[in-house]
Design a protein around this motif. Structure first.
Motif, PDB file in Angstrom:
ATOM      1  N   LEU A  61      14.937  68.759  -1.650  1.00 16.25           N
ATOM      2  CA  LEU A  61      15.765  69.190  -0.515  1.00 16.25           C
ATOM      3  C   LEU A  61      15.024  70.285   0.234  1.00 16.25           C
ATOM      4  O   LEU A  61      14.074  70.875  -0.294  1.00 16.25           O
ATOM      5  N   LYS A  62      15.460  70.557   1.452  1.00 14.82           N
ATOM      6  CA  LYS A  62      14.803  71.620   2.208  1.00 14.82           C
ATOM      7  C   LYS A  62      15.783  72.378   3.081  1.00 14.82           C
ATOM      8  O   LYS A  62      16.777  71.804   3.567  1.00 14.82           O
ATOM      9  N   ALA A  63      15.497  73.639   3.244  1.00 17.04           N
ATOM     10  CA  ALA A  63      16.178  74.444   4.256  1.00 17.04           C
ATOM     11  C   ALA A  63      15.131  74.708   5.327  1.00 17.04           C
ATOM     12  O   ALA A  63      13.954  74.910   5.025  1.00 17.04           O
ATOM     13  N   GLY A  64      15.529  74.663   6.579  1.00 20.35           N
ATOM     14  CA  GLY A  64      14.585  74.891   7.663  1.00 20.35           C
ATOM     15  C   GLY A  64      15.130  75.911   8.638  1.00 20.35           C
ATOM     16  O   GLY A  64      16.340  76.191   8.661  1.00 20.35           O
ATOM     17  N   LEU A  65      14.244  76.460   9.445  1.00 24.81           N
ATOM     18  CA  LEU A  65      14.615  77.470  10.441  1.00 24.81           C
ATOM     19  C   LEU A  65      15.320  78.637   9.765  1.00 24.81           C
ATOM     20  O   LEU A  65      16.345  79.126  10.232  1.00 24.81           O
ATOM     21  N   THR A  66      14.764  79.077   8.630  1.00 22.53           N
ATOM     22  CA  THR A  66      15.380  80.157   7.864  1.00 22.53           C
ATOM     23  C   THR A  66      14.731  81.515   8.117  1.00 22.53           C
ATOM     24  O   THR A  66      15.204  82.517   7.605  1.00 22.53           O
ATOM     25  N   ALA A  69      10.984  84.317  12.501  1.00 15.06           N
ATOM     26  CA  ALA A  69       9.814  83.821  13.257  1.00 15.06           C
ATOM     27  C   ALA A  69      10.043  82.371  13.687  1.00 15.06           C
ATOM     28  O   ALA A  69       9.782  81.992  14.833  1.00 15.06           O
ATOM     29  N   LYS A  70      10.564  81.547  12.764  1.00 12.19           N
ATOM     30  CA  LYS A  70      10.825  80.137  13.099  1.00 12.19           C
ATOM     31  C   LYS A  70      11.965  80.018  14.097  1.00 12.19           C
ATOM     32  O   LYS A  70      11.933  79.226  15.033  1.00 12.19           O
ATOM     33  N   MET A  71      13.014  80.812  13.883  1.00 13.97           N
ATOM     34  CA  MET A  71      14.164  80.736  14.807  1.00 13.97           C
ATOM     35  C   MET A  71      13.712  81.102  16.214  1.00 13.97           C
ATOM     36  O   MET A  71      14.078  80.443  17.181  1.00 13.97           O
ATOM     37  N   VAL A 106       2.100  73.031  10.127  1.00 14.67           N
ATOM     38  CA  VAL A 106       2.270  73.440   8.728  1.00 14.67           C
ATOM     39  C   VAL A 106       3.031  74.751   8.627  1.00 14.67           C
ATOM     40  O   VAL A 106       2.929  75.620   9.504  1.00 14.67           O
ATOM     41  N   GLU A 107       3.767  74.872   7.519  1.00 14.67           N
ATOM     42  CA  GLU A 107       4.557  76.075   7.269  1.00 14.67           C
ATOM     43  C   GLU A 107       4.372  76.524   5.824  1.00 14.67           C
ATOM     44  O   GLU A 107       4.409  75.689   4.924  1.00 14.67           O
ATOM     45  N   PRO A 108       4.202  77.849   5.596  1.00 14.52           N
ATOM     46  CA  PRO A 108       4.115  78.364   4.227  1.00 14.52           C
ATOM     47  C   PRO A 108       5.516  78.575   3.643  1.00 14.52           C
ATOM     48  O   PRO A 108       6.365  79.199   4.283  1.00 14.52           O
ATOM     49  N   ILE A 139       3.303  74.029   0.886  1.00 17.45           N
ATOM     50  CA  ILE A 139       3.057  73.917   2.334  1.00 17.45           C
ATOM     51  C   ILE A 139       3.885  72.737   2.810  1.00 17.45           C
ATOM     52  O   ILE A 139       3.765  71.635   2.258  1.00 17.45           O
ATOM     53  N   GLU A 140       4.742  72.970   3.787  1.00 14.86           N
ATOM     54  CA  GLU A 140       5.463  71.841   4.385  1.00 14.86           C
ATOM     55  C   GLU A 140       4.742  71.415   5.664  1.00 14.86           C
ATOM     56  O   GLU A 140       4.347  72.258   6.476  1.00 14.86           O
ATOM     57  N   VAL A 141       4.563  70.103   5.821  1.00 16.62           N
ATOM     58  CA  VAL A 141       4.045  69.548   7.080  1.00 16.62           C
ATOM     59  C   VAL A 141       5.268  69.016   7.824  1.00 16.62           C
ATOM     60  O   VAL A 141       5.928  68.086   7.353  1.00 16.62           O
ATOM     61  N   ILE A 142       5.584  69.649   8.944  1.00 15.47           N
ATOM     62  CA  ILE A 142       6.692  69.145   9.752  1.00 15.47           C
ATOM     63  C   ILE A 142       6.128  68.320  10.903  1.00 15.47           C
ATOM     64  O   ILE A 142       4.992  68.534  11.337  1.00 15.47           O
ATOM     65  N   ASP A 143       6.925  67.396  11.386  1.00 18.45           N
ATOM     66  CA  ASP A 143       6.457  66.502  12.451  1.00 18.45           C
ATOM     67  C   ASP A 143       7.691  65.987  13.193  1.00 18.45           C
ATOM     68  O   ASP A 143       8.133  64.866  12.964  1.00 18.45           O
ATOM     69  N   ASP A 148       7.024  66.544  22.373  1.00 21.96           N
ATOM     70  CA  ASP A 148       6.637  67.944  22.615  1.00 21.96           C
ATOM     71  C   ASP A 148       7.516  68.949  21.861  1.00 21.96           C
ATOM     72  O   ASP A 148       7.688  70.081  22.308  1.00 21.96           O
ATOM     73  N   PHE A 149       8.088  68.518  20.720  1.00 21.20           N
ATOM     74  CA  PHE A 149       8.959  69.405  19.922  1.00 21.20           C
ATOM     75  C   PHE A 149      10.129  69.924  20.791  1.00 21.20           C
ATOM     76  O   PHE A 149      10.633  71.009  20.565  1.00 21.20           O
ATOM     77  N   LYS A 150      10.568  69.132  21.795  1.00 20.00           N
ATOM     78  CA  LYS A 150      11.676  69.583  22.662  1.00 20.00           C
ATOM     79  C   LYS A 150      12.971  69.000  22.097  1.00 20.00           C
ATOM     80  O   LYS A 150      13.193  67.794  22.172  1.00 20.00           O
ATOM     81  N   ASN A 160      16.313  64.560  10.303  1.00 24.26           N
ATOM     82  CA  ASN A 160      15.963  65.099   8.979  1.00 24.26           C
ATOM     83  C   ASN A 160      15.061  66.321   9.071  1.00 24.26           C
ATOM     84  O   ASN A 160      14.068  66.453   8.344  1.00 24.26           O
ATOM     85  N   THR A 161      15.421  67.224  10.004  1.00 22.54           N
ATOM     86  CA  THR A 161      14.760  68.533  10.136  1.00 22.54           C
ATOM     87  C   THR A 161      13.223  68.436  10.185  1.00 22.54           C
ATOM     88  O   THR A 161      12.515  69.273   9.615  1.00 22.54           O
ATOM     89  N   SER A 162      12.749  67.379  10.854  1.00 26.66           N
ATOM     90  CA  SER A 162      11.298  67.205  11.092  1.00 26.66           C
ATOM     91  C   SER A 162      10.488  67.001   9.812  1.00 26.66           C
ATOM     92  O   SER A 162       9.255  67.118   9.832  1.00 26.66           O
ATOM     93  N   ALA A 163      11.134  66.698   8.693  1.00 34.91           N
ATOM     94  CA  ALA A 163      10.407  66.570   7.416  1.00 34.91           C
ATOM     95  C   ALA A 163       9.374  65.454   7.502  1.00 34.91           C
ATOM     96  O   ALA A 163       9.641  64.379   8.048  1.00 34.91           O
TER      97      ALA A 163
HETATM   98  O1  0L1 Z   1      11.286  73.110   7.998  1.00 30.75           O
HETATM   99  C1  0L1 Z   1      11.727  73.581   9.027  1.00 30.75           C
HETATM  100  O2  0L1 Z   1      11.589  74.771   9.360  1.00 30.75           O
HETATM  101  C2  0L1 Z   1      12.525  72.685   9.922  1.00 30.75           C
HETATM  102  C3  0L1 Z   1      11.977  72.708  11.226  1.00 30.75           C
HETATM  103  C4  0L1 Z   1      12.801  71.899  12.169  1.00 30.75           C
HETATM  104  C5  0L1 Z   1      12.414  72.207  13.529  1.00 30.75           C
HETATM  105  C6  0L1 Z   1      10.955  72.050  13.778  1.00 30.75           C
HETATM  106  O3  0L1 Z   1      10.495  70.908  13.878  1.00 30.75           O
HETATM  107  O4  0L1 Z   1      10.279  73.071  13.893  1.00 30.75           O
END
Ligand code: 0L1
Ligand code: MG
Length: 262
Positions: A61-66, A69-71, A106-108, A139-143, A148-150, A160-163
């Motif tokens: 499972l994942k939590a995102g935009l936590t 900086a991401k928000m 990528v996200e740490p 490391i999560e790879v989001i996509d 354009d991530f809009k 699915n939160t860009s997983a």
């Molecule tokens: O893992 C996350 O932080 C979810 C990101 C969802 C939004 C995005 O694509 O940045």
């Protein structure tokens, strides 16, 4: 809920096809501005059901935009929750094919593995820490499937939160002797430091993200099962990657993990 079952099924199929074919799309709220939060999670649940029905396994499972900086990067104010799949798992030091993705970043992350189930409402970080088996770097790879991530939050939840992919590695550590808030985090791209942070960037304490997930699931009659792997969210803003890039994440006391884009 504002959308009927057929529309939810159609949007889930569309977003899953975009993921599997690495094709982008416009955000779905352009066509369905009336959709609500329950619709968004219902579309995500339908994508999950489709994957399991076709033989896939949910790896975690994942939590995102936590993190703030991401928000700030995405212009939103609330965390979101999703899942990761078995085919998204990359071995430590392994390769991610960019041809299978649209515009990866990528996200740490500090990743939790639970020894006991957790169920909201009322779940707090004390319960999370006592139910945690160990933490490990990831490391999560989001996509995002959106052009354009809009996007807006409802469209992201449905998607699915860009997983996309993830890698775990480094050292498994029990939480009792660690202060997760002060763990230093360094992410390098091709040997250059591209993102820096500390655990507290995630909602003040990364266990808060796990408690919020338990409370979110509890409100829907679900729980975090024992043994679950949970990504607690990007500590820094996400960093764009391309073929040829090597990414290494180092987390204080937890070692390092890496992957390459080919
Ligand atoms: O893992 C996350 O932080 C979810 C990101 C969802 C939004 C995005 O694509 O940045
Ligand atoms: Mg993430």
């Amino acid at each position: 809920m504002k959308l009927d079952k057929a529309t939810i099924a159609k949007l889930a199929e569309h977003l899953e096809n975009c993921e599997l074919r690495a094709q982008d799309t416009l955000k779905i709220t352009d066509e369905y501005p009336e959709m609500d939060w329950d619709d968004a999670y219902a579309i995500q649940d339908e994508i999950r059901r489709r994957k399991v029905a076709s033989g896939g396994r949910i790896a975690g499972l994942k939590a995102g935009l936590t993190s703030f900086a991401k928000m700030k990067q995405m212009g939103v104010e609330t965390p979101v929750f999703g899942f990761v799949t078995d085919y998204g798992a990359v071995p430590d030091g392994g390769e991610v094919k960019v041809s299978e993705l649209i515009h990866p970043k990528v996200e740490p992350e500090i990743v939790f593995v639970m020894k006991r189930a957790l169920k909201g409402p009322g779940c707090h970080i004390g319960e999370v820490l006592s139910a945690t088996d160990f933490v490990i770097p990831g490391i999560e790879v989001i996509d995002s499937r959106y052009r354009d991530f809009k996007f807006d939050l409802k469209s992201v939840i449905a998607d699915n939160t860009s997983a996309a992919r993830f890698v775990l590695g480094g050292r498994m550590r029990a939480v009792a002797d660690l202060d997760l808030r002060t763990l230093g985090v360094v992410m390098e791209k091709n040997g250059e430091v591209v993102a820096l942070g500390a655990g507290a960037a995630v909602l003040g304490h990364p266990a808060t993200a796990i408690a919020m997930l338990a409370n979110h699931l509890g409100a829907r009659g679900q729980e975090i099962p024992a043994g679950a792997m949970i990504m607690s969210g990007g500590i820094t803003e996400a960093v764009a990657v391309a073929a040829g890039d090597n990414i290494t994440l180092r987390i204080q006391h937890l070692g390092s993990v890496s992957l390459k884009f080919v």
